[in-house]
Enzyme design. Structure first.
Site, mmCIF file in Angstrom:
data_model
loop_
_atom_site.group_PDB
_atom_site.id
_atom_site.type_symbol
_atom_site.label_atom_id
_atom_site.label_comp_id
_atom_site.label_asym_id
_atom_site.label_seq_id
_atom_site.Cartn_x
_atom_site.Cartn_y
_atom_site.Cartn_z
ATOM 1 C CE LYS A 40 -29.001 38.769 41.543
ATOM 2 N NZ LYS A 40 -30.467 38.723 41.579
ATOM 3 C CG ASN A 41 -30.803 35.042 41.838
ATOM 4 O OD1 ASN A 41 -30.818 36.144 42.398
ATOM 5 N ND2 ASN A 41 -30.978 34.890 40.541
ATOM 6 N NE ARG A 74 -39.826 41.155 40.577
ATOM 7 C CZ ARG A 74 -41.128 41.315 40.529
ATOM 8 N NH1 ARG A 74 -41.628 42.487 40.248
ATOM 9 N NH2 ARG A 74 -41.927 40.299 40.750
ATOM 10 C CB CYS A 93 -38.874 44.915 37.205
ATOM 11 S SG CYS A 93 -38.403 43.326 36.580
ATOM 12 N NE ARG A 107 -39.108 39.228 37.734
ATOM 13 C CZ ARG A 107 -37.898 39.375 38.261
ATOM 14 N NH1 ARG A 107 -37.231 40.485 38.093
ATOM 15 N NH2 ARG A 107 -37.361 38.410 38.963
ATOM 16 C CG ASP A 156 -31.063 34.965 35.588
ATOM 17 O OD1 ASP A 156 -31.968 35.689 35.145
ATOM 18 O OD2 ASP A 156 -31.058 34.526 36.763
ATOM 19 N NE ARG A 201 -30.781 44.554 41.647
ATOM 20 C CZ ARG A 201 -31.521 43.864 40.778
ATOM 21 N NH1 ARG A 201 -31.830 44.373 39.618
ATOM 22 N NH2 ARG A 201 -31.966 42.674 41.086
HETATM 23 N N1 EPU Z 1 -44.722 34.074 37.531
HETATM 24 C C1 EPU Z 1 -46.084 34.209 37.599
HETATM 25 N N2 EPU Z 1 -46.671 34.247 38.835
HETATM 26 C C2 EPU Z 1 -45.956 34.162 39.983
HETATM 27 C C3 EPU Z 1 -44.574 34.008 39.917
HETATM 28 C C4 EPU Z 1 -43.971 33.965 38.672
HETATM 29 O O1 EPU Z 1 -46.753 34.308 36.578
HETATM 30 O O2 EPU Z 1 -46.559 34.206 41.065
HETATM 31 C C5 EPU Z 1 -44.057 34.008 36.218
HETATM 32 C C6 EPU Z 1 -43.067 35.158 35.984
HETATM 33 O O3 EPU Z 1 -43.725 36.332 35.550
HETATM 34 C C7 EPU Z 1 -42.146 34.568 34.958
HETATM 35 C C8 EPU Z 1 -42.093 33.088 35.353
HETATM 36 O O4 EPU Z 1 -43.218 32.867 36.185
HETATM 37 O O5 EPU Z 1 -42.718 34.685 33.668
HETATM 38 C C9 EPU Z 1 -40.863 32.666 36.101
HETATM 39 O O6 EPU Z 1 -40.538 33.620 37.088
HETATM 40 P P1 EPU Z 1 -39.929 33.238 38.504
HETATM 41 O O7 EPU Z 1 -40.956 33.468 39.538
HETATM 42 O O8 EPU Z 1 -39.293 31.901 38.435
HETATM 43 O O9 EPU Z 1 -38.808 34.353 38.668
HETATM 44 P P2 EPU Z 1 -38.367 34.990 40.042
HETATM 45 O O10 EPU Z 1 -38.466 33.991 41.108
HETATM 46 O O11 EPU Z 1 -39.031 36.299 40.225
HETATM 47 C C10 EPU Z 1 -35.845 34.278 39.892
HETATM 48 C C11 EPU Z 1 -34.523 34.963 39.891
HETATM 49 C C12 EPU Z 1 -34.345 35.719 38.571
HETATM 50 C C13 EPU Z 1 -34.425 34.690 37.435
HETATM 51 C C14 EPU Z 1 -35.752 33.922 37.504
HETATM 52 C C15 EPU Z 1 -35.864 32.821 36.477
HETATM 53 C C16 EPU Z 1 -34.162 35.413 42.228
HETATM 54 C C17 EPU Z 1 -34.071 36.415 43.326
HETATM 55 N N3 EPU Z 1 -34.463 35.890 41.019
HETATM 56 O O12 EPU Z 1 -36.840 35.292 39.749
HETATM 57 O O13 EPU Z 1 -33.062 36.292 38.593
HETATM 58 O O14 EPU Z 1 -34.319 35.343 36.199
HETATM 59 O O15 EPU Z 1 -35.914 33.341 38.811
HETATM 60 O O16 EPU Z 1 -34.826 31.924 36.608
HETATM 61 O O17 EPU Z 1 -33.940 34.235 42.441
HETATM 62 C C18 EPU Z 1 -31.412 37.892 38.028
HETATM 63 O O18 EPU Z 1 -30.672 37.374 38.877
HETATM 64 O O19 EPU Z 1 -30.982 38.745 37.196
HETATM 65 C C19 EPU Z 1 -32.815 37.506 37.974
HETATM 66 C C20 EPU Z 1 -33.744 38.261 37.373
#
Ligand code: EPU
Length: 416
Positions: free
Chosen positions: A22-23, A92, A116, A121, A304, A396
């Site tokens: 998915k990701n 998201r 969320c 996030r 995850d 999802r």
């Molecule tokens: N963060 C910030 N500022 C930003 C972006 C992120 O502070 O601008 C923080 C977040 O709040 C968090 C950390 O950085 O504490 C890491 O978050 P990240 O941005 O890496 O997460 P994401 O990109 O929103 C993706 C996956 C998630 C997975 C995380 C961590 C996708 C679509 N989603 O989320 O997947 O948990 O990376 O590996 O790729 C899931 O599949 O269930 C899922 C939540």
């Protein structure tokens, strides 16, 4: 809303085919916005989040055709630069259209995703990064409004590695003038997969999989035909299921190289794991040993998989300490697992899990995808029946989860 009913206590046997990730699929499908021909994607999982991204891309003007696990997207007629609240609220990852829209249409208006269940996030790093490439950015009425006549390469340092943040900026930098260097970039396999696709489209990106990625902008990109990498989190979830139920199963079509952290940890709990090319055979041990773990950005242990491992530790011998360092509120499953008889105490970002002899089935629900998956796992090992409500979250991110477990011999069914 559908629910899933699991009768615990059966052991699993046989093969399970792992679906596309998915990701990885989400950013890769969105990268079709960067070109104006027909892109073909194979091994795309059939998930609610994939339906949401297709809905969003159609809303922006792309034409989409799906046949089985093959999705074709033609973004030649891209006309709309707005991703509305209703679509972003559902998923998201919709924020990933921000940079491709600015790169292609010179402007974007994307609803702010908001917090969320697992944490606040924020997307501040996506926005700072895009601003560093020359876009002007405003926040108005809950929307990010970004525009740039052209994007210009720059150096950007991520305060922390962010997966979708890195992906978004990659999709801005590929068509920018000059060279962009992303420092402290995320290193997840899904980033490498996106970069491979972008490079096949004609981009010039080096360093994916390391924390420094260099992108030399090109004037345009061409369509691709690619396959989505296997889902390491789905694979890990099935491995934990085997360990929990002391079963012997084989995972087909996975990428063991992406799963080293979890394989290492599962071996420490006593499971016997054999890697056979792209397949993994796992035999659960009679006695599950407790281990400590801490979630970290890749190549650390994935957040995850934290909930699923917590279920395993709930029935292990001894005490386990699980620290969640990526998201501030990713212990949603704890209260539900306690209702099944697990002995878990939370202090700050650490959970202390004291293994119990057995869990006992009950009705449960969770507001997060991986937390919901952990409840299915708990149901497989609990005495009696477990009813997992709000299956929406599972749909999802897990393709046909009850069918796959059913084929392995679990007593599991969906009630519509
Ligand atoms: N963060 C910030 N500022 C930003 C972006 C992120 O502070 O601008 C923080 C977040 O709040 C968090 C950390 O950085 O504490 C890491 O978050 P990240 O941005 O890496 O997460 P994401 O990109 O929103 C993706 C996956 C998630 C997975 C995380 C961590 C996708 C679509 N989603 O989320 O997947 O948990 O990376 O590996 O790729 C899931 O599949 O269930 C899922 C939540």
């Amino acid at each position: 809303m559908d629910k899933i009913l699991v009768e615990g206590g059966r052991s699993l046997k046989g093969d399970v085919k792992i679906s596309g990730a998915k990701n990885a699929a989400l950013p890769i499908l969105i990268s079709s916005l960067l070109t104006d021909g027909v892109c073909t994607y194979r091994n795309v999982p059939d998930l609610k989040d994939i339906q949401s991204v297709k809905q969003l891309l159609s809303h922006l003007g792309a034409k989409i055709e799906t046949s089985g696990d093959v999705v074709q997207i033609d973004a030649a007629g891209l006309f709309n630069h707005e991703a509305p609240y209703d679509l972003v609220r559902k998923m998201r990852a919709s924020i990933l259209v921000l940079c491709p829209l600015v790169a292609r249409l010179k402007r974007a208006r994307v609803s702010l995703p908001g917090g969320c269940a697992i944490g606040a996030r924020p997307i501040n790093l996506h926005l700072k990064g895009l601003a560093s490439l020359g876009a002007s950015i405003e926040l108005n009425h809950g929307y990010v409004e970004a525009s740039a006549d052209f994007l210009k390469g720059s150096e950007f340092y991520f305060d922390m590695p962010t997966v979708t943040g890195t992906e978004n900026l990659l999709m801005a930098a590929v068509l920018a003038k000059g060279v962009t260097v992303l420092r402290n970039a995320a290193r997840e396999p899904e980033i490498v997969a996106l970069v491979e696709v972008l490079n096949q489209m004609g981009a010039n990106i080096k360093g994916a999989g390391t924390s420094i990625i260099t992108i030399e902008g090109v004037p345009s990109l061409k369509p691709v035909s690619v396959s989505i990498i296997p889902d390491r989190i789905e694979a890990g979830t099935f491995m934990v299921a085997a360990a929990l139920t002391r079963s012997d199963i084989r995972l087909l079509n996975c990428e063991p190289d992406h799963m080293k952290g979890m394989i290492h940890k599962l071996r420490q709990t006593g499971s016997d794991i054999q890697i056979e090319g792209k397949n993994i055979r796992i035999k659960g041990a009679d006695e599950i040993r407790s281990i400590d773990l801490k979630t970290l950005p890749y190549p650390g242990f994935p957040t995850d998989m934290q909930a699923q491992f917590m279920v395993l530790m709930s029935v292990a011998t001894g005490l386990s300490m699980i620290s969640e360092t990526v998201f501030e509120n990713r212990f949603i499953h704890v209260c539900e697992l306690r209702r099944l008889g697990a002995d878990i105490t939370v202090s700050g970002n650490t959970a202390i899990v004291k293994g119990v002899k057995a869990l006992s089935g009950a009705p449960v629900m969770a507001t997060d995808l991986r937390a919901s998956a952990s409840l299915i796992l708990a149901g497989l090992v609990a005495r009696g029946s477990t009813e997992v409500n709000r299956v929406y979250h599972l749909d999802r991110g897990y393709e046909a989860i009850e069918e796959k477990f059913g084929k392995l011999g679990a007593a599991i069914k969906r009630i519509r």
